[in-house]
Scaffold this motif. Structure first.
Motif, short mmCIF file in Angstrom:
data_model
loop_
_atom_site.label_atom_id
_atom_site.label_comp_id
_atom_site.label_asym_id
_atom_site.label_seq_id
_atom_site.Cartn_x
_atom_site.Cartn_y
_atom_site.Cartn_z
N PHE A 43 0.83 -1.20 0.00
CA PHE A 43 0.00 0.00 0.00
C PHE A 43 0.87 1.25 0.00
O PHE A 43 0.61 2.21 -0.74
CB PHE A 43 -0.93 0.01 1.21
N ALA A 44 1.91 1.26 0.80
CA ALA A 44 2.79 2.43 0.88
C ALA A 44 3.51 2.67 -0.45
O ALA A 44 3.61 3.82 -0.91
CB ALA A 44 3.81 2.26 2.00
N LEU A 45 3.99 1.61 -1.09
CA LEU A 45 4.69 1.77 -2.37
C LEU A 45 3.77 2.27 -3.47
O LEU A 45 4.14 3.16 -4.25
CB LEU A 45 5.35 0.46 -2.78
N VAL A 46 2.58 1.72 -3.55
CA VAL A 46 1.63 2.16 -4.58
C VAL A 46 1.22 3.60 -4.33
O VAL A 46 1.15 4.41 -5.28
CB VAL A 46 0.40 1.22 -4.60
N ALA A 47 0.99 3.96 -3.07
CA ALA A 47 0.61 5.34 -2.77
C ALA A 47 1.76 6.31 -3.08
O ALA A 47 1.53 7.39 -3.64
CB ALA A 47 0.20 5.46 -1.31
N ARG A 48 2.98 5.92 -2.75
CA ARG A 48 4.12 6.81 -3.04
C ARG A 48 4.33 6.96 -4.55
O ARG A 48 4.70 8.03 -5.03
CB ARG A 48 5.40 6.30 -2.39
N ILE B 208 -3.80 16.29 -0.78
CA ILE B 208 -4.91 15.48 -0.28
C ILE B 208 -4.55 14.00 -0.33
O ILE B 208 -4.83 13.25 0.60
CB ILE B 208 -6.20 15.79 -1.08
N VAL B 209 -3.90 13.56 -1.42
CA VAL B 209 -3.49 12.17 -1.54
C VAL B 209 -2.48 11.82 -0.44
O VAL B 209 -2.56 10.74 0.16
CB VAL B 209 -2.91 11.88 -2.95
N VAL B 210 -1.56 12.70 -0.15
CA VAL B 210 -0.57 12.46 0.91
C VAL B 210 -1.27 12.32 2.26
O VAL B 210 -0.96 11.41 3.04
CB VAL B 210 0.49 13.58 0.95
N ILE B 211 -2.21 13.19 2.55
CA ILE B 211 -2.92 13.14 3.83
C ILE B 211 -3.74 11.85 3.94
O ILE B 211 -3.70 11.16 4.97
CB ILE B 211 -3.82 14.39 4.01
N LEU C 257 1.75 12.39 -9.52
CA LEU C 257 0.82 13.52 -9.48
C LEU C 257 1.59 14.84 -9.53
O LEU C 257 2.66 14.97 -8.94
CB LEU C 257 -0.01 13.49 -8.21
N PRO C 258 1.04 15.83 -10.22
CA PRO C 258 1.68 17.15 -10.21
C PRO C 258 1.48 17.83 -8.86
O PRO C 258 0.57 17.49 -8.11
CB PRO C 258 0.93 17.91 -11.31
#
Length: 105
Positions: free
Chosen positions: A15-20, A34-37, A26-27
């Motif tokens: 999950f962490a790798l896909v989110a990072r 918002i994605v980071v939060i 993302l620009p």
């Protein structure tokens, strides 16, 4: 237990790798923040949830029905190799913990 723990670790890492990766693609802007939060909240939630599940599992675990001879042998072997001022308190602590674990709930 090991299978469950490794699955938990794999889920968090994937999950962490896909989110990072999504964040990297993302620009810069409001959407990225918002994605980071959301990512951080979900990761903290996963760790807390899995930690709670592990705590409940260990709390409800049944103690061994009989005294294991291998544990006594291990205590004796460890005691033989440690200096006496260190071995005696550790022996008392180990036996107290063993009695606590073997006591009926």
């Amino acid at each position: 237990m090991v299978h469950h723990a490794s699955a938990v670790a794999a889920a968090i890492v994937i999950f962490a790798l896909v989110a990072r990766l999504a964040i990297w693609l993302l620009p810069h802007g409001l959407v990225r923040e918002i994605v980071v939060i959301i990512d951080d909240i979900v990761l903290i939630g996963l760790v807390a949830y899995f930690g709670w599940e592990m705590f409940v599992y260990l709390l409800n675990r049944r103690p061994a029905a009989h005294h294991n001879a291998a544990i006594s042998t291990g205590f004796a072997a460890a005691k033989a190799y440690l200096p006496t001022p260190l071995a005696k308190p550790l022996d008392v602590l180990a036996h107290a913990l063993w009695r606590r674990a073997a006591a009926p709930w």
